[in-house]
Motif scaffolding. Structure first.
Motif, PDB file in Angstrom:
ATOM      1  N   LYS A 186       0.760  -1.277   0.107  1.00  0.00           N
ATOM      2  CA  LYS A 186      -0.011   0.254   0.192  1.00  0.00           C
ATOM      3  C   LYS A 186       0.879   1.408   0.045  1.00  0.00           C
ATOM      4  CE  LYS A 186      -4.043  -2.403   2.457  1.00  0.00           C
ATOM      5  NZ  LYS A 186      -4.787  -2.096   3.351  1.00  0.00           N
ATOM      6  N   THR A 311       0.724   2.159   4.203  1.00  0.00           N
ATOM      7  CA  THR A 311      -0.665   2.763   3.962  1.00  0.00           C
ATOM      8  C   THR A 311      -0.356   3.536   3.010  1.00  0.00           C
ATOM      9  OG1 THR A 311      -0.448   3.154   6.470  1.00  0.00           O
ATOM     10  CG2 THR A 311      -1.619   4.550   5.150  1.00  0.00           C
ATOM     11  N   ARG A 316      -6.612   6.179   3.018  1.00  0.00           N
ATOM     12  CA  ARG A 316      -6.813   5.604   4.394  1.00  0.00           C
ATOM     13  C   ARG A 316      -8.159   5.337   4.587  1.00  0.00           C
ATOM     14  NH1 ARG A 316      -7.793   7.706   9.605  1.00  0.00           N
ATOM     15  NH2 ARG A 316      -7.821   9.969   8.690  1.00  0.00           N
ATOM     16  N   ALA A 371      -8.828  -1.259   8.978  1.00  0.00           N
ATOM     17  CA  ALA A 371      -7.637  -0.832   8.257  1.00  0.00           C
ATOM     18  C   ALA A 371      -7.148  -1.681   7.037  1.00  0.00           C
ATOM     19  CB  ALA A 371      -6.385  -1.134   9.172  1.00  0.00           C
TER      20      ALA A 371
END
Length: 400
Positions: A186, A311, A316, A371
């Motif tokens: 990510k 991330t 997000r 998440a």
């Protein structure tokens, strides 16, 4: 009017334009396209002060190819492959006269060189469309590219969403294949899928030839393929031609005109090597970002093993609730106004028991489950309210 303007601006010093404009087979659209492209070039900061030959080349390419940010169908560029071109990969030999254009990103200087460049675009486009795929995961849609005979597919992380998720891969001919998502990096928006075995009668899948993004430079020509706005078999794979505007280790920026639905699709160089994957689609012609192929190569083992890490900037996932991590259950203390949870009907005091396929035991496990999702993903949630079982459909929100 535009015709005259093009002649005054460009042809006074470049006789070759006279010969091209004199060709009877050119349609009236050529005139308008020339004018639009010349005005774009004249205003473009990176071209200010450049020789007239650059504008001439752009005009010629606009007339003959419909390139420089304009969209064309792959079929319109297709050149019948010669026997030496027939292969399961996308590597296409580059004529000697185009070697400098390939390596240095220069523009054609003669009509013969221009025609060679057009043919090269067509050959790469024809090979690329065989391994460019549409990807459907639930209601979400994106693109990808097959990169080995066994059916591994590269895409963007935000298209793949998370590991071990069933997916449908659609070939250019409309054939639908079962697949499973693998790993995600990510940090750079890199994702991988695997086409399930037994769907090609033992034959290898047509696949892209991996390139080397460390050798890329600003100005190099590139060819983008994909399925803008979703798969359309009647239209087919769509090809866009452009140039690299910025090179970084984690991202490329090009002026290929991409739109929603193209995310995860491939970017090729003039020799048919896969150099990047489409990532974030911008509102401006020069805001499209791509993940350089070396990011996939350098984390290949982890992606193939189904690991997920990092991330994704600007992607997000957000549910929009708060709770106490010290409590043994995932009790919702606060639901933010306008959040994904609020829109789904989740209330303060609700206890979340399941989030997608994951059992939720406390608020920390709920945070971990959120998440692993991606913004826009539709998730089924099971909860408890006043002793009763309740269900929600949450569309995950997006945070910076």
């Amino acid at each position: 009017m535009l015709h005259c303007r093009v002649r005054v601006v460009v042809t006074s010093k470049i006789p070759i334009i006279e010969r091209v404009l004199a060709k009877k087979h050119l349609s009236s659209k050529f005139v308008h396209r020339c004018g639009a492209v010349v005005m774009y070039c004249m205003k473009k900061k990176c071209l200010v002060g450049r020789p007239h030959s650059l504008i001439v080349a752009v005009v010629l390419l606009a007339g003959y190819l419909g390139t420089v940010g304009l969209t064309v169908k792959a079929q319109s560029l297709v050149v019948a492959p010669t026997p030496s071109d027939e292969s399961s990969e996308t590597k296409i030999p580059v004529p000697e006269d185009l070697q400098n254009i390939l390596s240095a990103g220069t523009v054609p200087k003669t009509l013969a060189q221009l025609r060679l460049l057009e043919q090269q675009f067509g050959k790469v486009s024809a090979a690329a469309k065989l391994c460019t795929v549409s990807i459907k995961i639930g209601q979400a849609q994106g693109c990808g590219v097959i990169i080995d005979g066994g059916g591994k597919v590269l895409t963007a992380a935000h298209v793949a969403m998370r590991p071990n998720k069933p997916a449908t891969v659609i070939l250019a001919n409309g054939q639908r294949l079962k697949a499973m998502t693998l790993g995600l990096n990510k940090n750079v928006d890199a994702g991988m899928l695997q086409i399930s075995p037994g769907q090609n009668e033992g034959a290898e899948w047509p696949h892209a030839t991996l390139g080397d993004s460390s050798k890329l430079a600003r100005g190099m020509w590139c060819i983008a393929t994909g399925h803008p706005s979703g798969f359309d078999q009647a239209r087919g794979v769509v090809t866009r031609v452009g140039r690299i505007a910025l090179v970084k280790q984690s991202a490329l920026r090009t002026d290929c005109a991409l739109i929603g639905g193209d995310s995860g699709g491939p970017l090729f160089d003039l020799s048919g090597n896969l150099i990047a994957i489409h990532s974030r689609i911008g509102n401006d012609i020069e805001e499209n970002l791509h993940v350089p192929i070396d990011n996939y190569i350098n984390s290949w083992d982890r992606l193939a093993a189904g690991d997920s890490w990092g991330t994704l900037p600007g992607f997000r996932p957000v549910l929009g609730v708060q709770g106490n991590s010290q409590v043994e259950e995932a009790v919702i203390d606060i639901v933010r106004s306008g959040s994904a949870a609020k829109k789904a009907g989740i209330q303060e005091g609700d206890i979340i028991k399941e989030f997608g396929n994951r059992k939720i035991t406390d608020f920390q496990s709920l945070k971990a489950a959120v998440a692993e999702t991606m913004p826009g993903e539709n998730v089924r949630v099971r909860g408890q309210r006043d002793g009763r079982i309740v269900f929600f459909r949450v569309v995950i929100g997006r945070g910076e």
